[in-house]
Design a protein around this motif. Structure first.
Motif, PDB file in Angstrom:
ATOM      1  N   GLU A  37       0.885  -0.943  -0.176  1.00  0.00           N
ATOM      2  CA  GLU A  37      -0.117   0.094   0.045  1.00  0.00           C
ATOM      3  C   GLU A  37       0.530   1.350   1.114  1.00  0.00           C
ATOM      4  O   GLU A  37       2.069   1.324   0.634  1.00  0.00           O
ATOM      5  N   VAL A  38       0.172   2.206  -0.495  1.00  0.00           N
ATOM      6  CA  VAL A  38       1.282   3.994  -1.157  1.00  0.00           C
ATOM      7  C   VAL A  38      -0.421   4.755  -0.384  1.00  0.00           C
ATOM      8  O   VAL A  38      -0.736   4.449  -0.508  1.00  0.00           O
ATOM      9  N   ILE A  39       0.614   5.517   0.533  1.00  0.00           N
ATOM     10  CA  ILE A  39      -0.797   6.660   0.700  1.00  0.00           C
ATOM     11  C   ILE A  39      -0.086   7.605  -0.269  1.00  0.00           C
ATOM     12  O   ILE A  39       0.835   8.442  -0.371  1.00  0.00           O
ATOM     13  N   GLY A  42      -3.042  11.933   0.590  1.00  0.00           N
ATOM     14  CA  GLY A  42      -4.196  10.944   0.938  1.00  0.00           C
ATOM     15  C   GLY A  42      -5.201  10.548   0.667  1.00  0.00           C
ATOM     16  O   GLY A  42      -6.356  10.710   1.418  1.00  0.00           O
ATOM     17  N   ILE A  43      -4.897   9.580  -0.342  1.00  0.00           N
ATOM     18  CA  ILE A  43      -5.626   8.591  -0.768  1.00  0.00           C
ATOM     19  C   ILE A  43      -4.738   6.821  -0.557  1.00  0.00           C
ATOM     20  O   ILE A  43      -3.635   7.061  -0.979  1.00  0.00           O
ATOM     21  N   ILE A  44      -5.034   6.137  -0.021  1.00  0.00           N
ATOM     22  CA  ILE A  44      -4.861   4.489   0.015  1.00  0.00           C
ATOM     23  C   ILE A  44      -4.672   4.528  -1.226  1.00  0.00           C
ATOM     24  O   ILE A  44      -5.912   3.835  -1.264  1.00  0.00           O
ATOM     25  N   TYR A  45      -3.074   3.875  -2.132  1.00  0.00           N
ATOM     26  CA  TYR A  45      -4.075   2.958  -2.675  1.00  0.00           C
ATOM     27  C   TYR A  45      -2.976   1.437  -2.857  1.00  0.00           C
ATOM     28  O   TYR A  45      -1.990   1.325  -1.854  1.00  0.00           O
ATOM     29  N   ALA A  56      -8.507   3.600   0.154  1.00  0.00           N
ATOM     30  CA  ALA A  56      -9.747   4.361   1.064  1.00  0.00           C
ATOM     31  C   ALA A  56      -9.061   5.496   0.821  1.00  0.00           C
ATOM     32  O   ALA A  56      -7.968   5.816   0.407  1.00  0.00           O
ATOM     33  N   SER A  57     -10.097   6.502   1.414  1.00  0.00           N
ATOM     34  CA  SER A  57      -9.672   7.638   1.355  1.00  0.00           C
ATOM     35  C   SER A  57      -8.806   7.918   2.625  1.00  0.00           C
ATOM     36  O   SER A  57      -9.000   7.963   4.115  1.00  0.00           O
ATOM     37  N   ILE A  58      -8.526   9.336   3.205  1.00  0.00           N
ATOM     38  CA  ILE A  58      -7.573   9.836   4.694  1.00  0.00           C
ATOM     39  C   ILE A  58      -7.747  11.075   4.987  1.00  0.00           C
ATOM     40  O   ILE A  58      -7.357  11.950   3.887  1.00  0.00           O
TER      41      ILE A  58
END
Length: 77
Positions: A37-39, A42-45, A56-58
């Motif tokens: 996973e990579v952030i 503000g979005i987790i890919y 997801a998004s932060i």
């Protein structure tokens, strides 16, 4: 002065080692087909099978900084 310069150089070296380790881990994960996973922004890919999928998004927390000053202690409950 010398100690401040030495600490600055130490922080730069640690940051460069961390960057190199991160790049090597990413390269190894891709080669072994291990998802990671990579952030970004503000979005987790999730990187899986050669594709980046949004997971997801932060939301960024905004706080009233009027009461916080330099040296203030922050208590998280």
């Amino acid at each position: 002065m010398k100690e401040a310069r030495r600490n600055s150089l130490r922080r730069e070296r640690i940051a460069s080692f961390a960057l190199i380790a991160s790049k090597n881990a990413k390269r190894s994960s891709i080669a072994l087909d291990i998802p990671f996973e990579v952030i970004r922004n503000g979005i987790i890919y999730q990187f899986k099978e050669g594709k980046m999928v949004q997971k997801a998004s932060i939301e960024r927390m905004t706080a009233d900084k009027g009461r916080i000053t330099k040296g203030s202690k922050i208590c998280l409950k």
